[in-house]
Design an enzyme around this catalytic site. Structure first.
Site, PDB file in Angstrom:
ATOM      1  N   ASP A 149       0.847  -1.191   0.000  1.00 40.63           N
ATOM      2  CA  ASP A 149       0.000   0.000   0.000  1.00 40.63           C
ATOM      3  C   ASP A 149       0.886   1.246   0.000  1.00 40.63           C
ATOM      4  O   ASP A 149       1.793   1.369   0.822  1.00 40.63           O
ATOM      5  CB  ASP A 149      -0.903   0.003   1.234  1.00 40.63           C
ATOM      6  N   ARG A 224      -2.522 -10.502 -11.436  1.00 42.95           N
ATOM      7  CA  ARG A 224      -3.702  -9.798 -11.939  1.00 42.95           C
ATOM      8  C   ARG A 224      -3.608  -8.305 -11.646  1.00 42.95           C
ATOM      9  O   ARG A 224      -4.021  -7.475 -12.454  1.00 42.95           O
ATOM     10  CB  ARG A 224      -4.957 -10.385 -11.307  1.00 42.95           C
TER      11      ARG A 224
END
Length: 254
Positions: A149, A224
């Site tokens: 993050d 992904r």
């Protein structure tokens, strides 16, 4: 984790002030789990979950696995486990430890482990900093931190996992010549990491040409999320650092 993925994403570790005691921020669980996922949490996770030794003692990384291991690698914040499972499948004699406190990510890895019968995977589903502290000096051959993050707001950046203290700890657990790999599609975080790695005397950036950090590593399976970042026009940075021959003040193998 990074921008554009979830308005309230699970946060993979952080610091409240660089060099301060570490703290985990964010959700532990997202959308409701299906019955099969709950079953794997109940039955499979206890078989894979690490137990940390008392404070001041260290794990024996190779002893964590029921199969012979030549090396042990750690992935911090493995998300859905795509990269970790791919590496475990491609490297059956390497032990893979994955640290991820977000339950929905853990169950995705559990499915991959179950379906592929991966016996060289172990899981730590709490804050990675406690796990790092429990690992012996010079015990790992690789550490991965992939798409952490970014905490993009200026007031949040002190929560980023990468800090001077975290890099020093990663360098400590790496063997001489061991590799730390970092990937992010946020330019500011890549620059942030390079600045702090340059201040770490035990890590050396391996890039030799200007384009080295723009290309995935040779054994990179892709994820992904990487595909989404590329589709959104955010080209990732792939940074690799090698632990120099000795850790500051510590002889190799100490």
């Amino acid at each position: 984790m990074t921008l554009g993925r979830d308005p309230h994403p699970p946060q993979r570790g952080g610091t409240e002030g660089e060099g301060a005691d570490r703290a985990f921020y964010g959700r532990r669980k997202g959308k409701r789990l299906r019955a099969g996922q709950e079953q794997r949490l109940t039955e499979l996770l206890p078989m894979l979950r690490l137990s940390l030794p008392p404070q001041g003692e260290h794990l024996d990384p190779h002893a964590l696995f029921p199969v012979p291991t030549d090396e042990v690698w750690l992935e911090i914040g493995f998300g859905g486990g795509e990269h970790l499972a791919a590496q475990a499948s491609a490297n059956p004699r390497t032990g893979l430890i994955g640290a991820e406190p977000f339950v929905n990510g853990v169950v995705k890895l559990l499915r991959a482990v179950d379906e592929a019968d991966l016996r060289n995977v172990r899981v730590w589903d709490e804050d990675a900093t406690a796990l790092l502290a429990a690992l012996p000096t010079a015990s790992l051959s690789r550490v991965y931190l992939l798409y952490p993050d970014p905490w993009p707001k200026r007031r949040q950046r002190k929560r980023r996992f990468v800090s001077d203290a975290a890099l020093a700890e990663i360098a400590r657990v790496l063997k001489p010549g061991g590799i730390f790999r970092f990937a992010s599609d946020i330019d500011d975080y890549a620059g942030w990491t390079l600045v702090r790695a340059a201040r770490c005397p035990d890590l050396a950036w391996t890039a030799e040409a200007a384009g080295d950090w723009t290309r995935p590593w040779a054994d990179w399976p892709g994820t992904r999320y990487e595909a989404k970042a590329l589709a959104a026009g955010r080209p990732p940075s792939y940074l690799e650092f090698r632990r120099v021959a000795t850790v500051s003040g510590v002889a190799p193998g100490a």
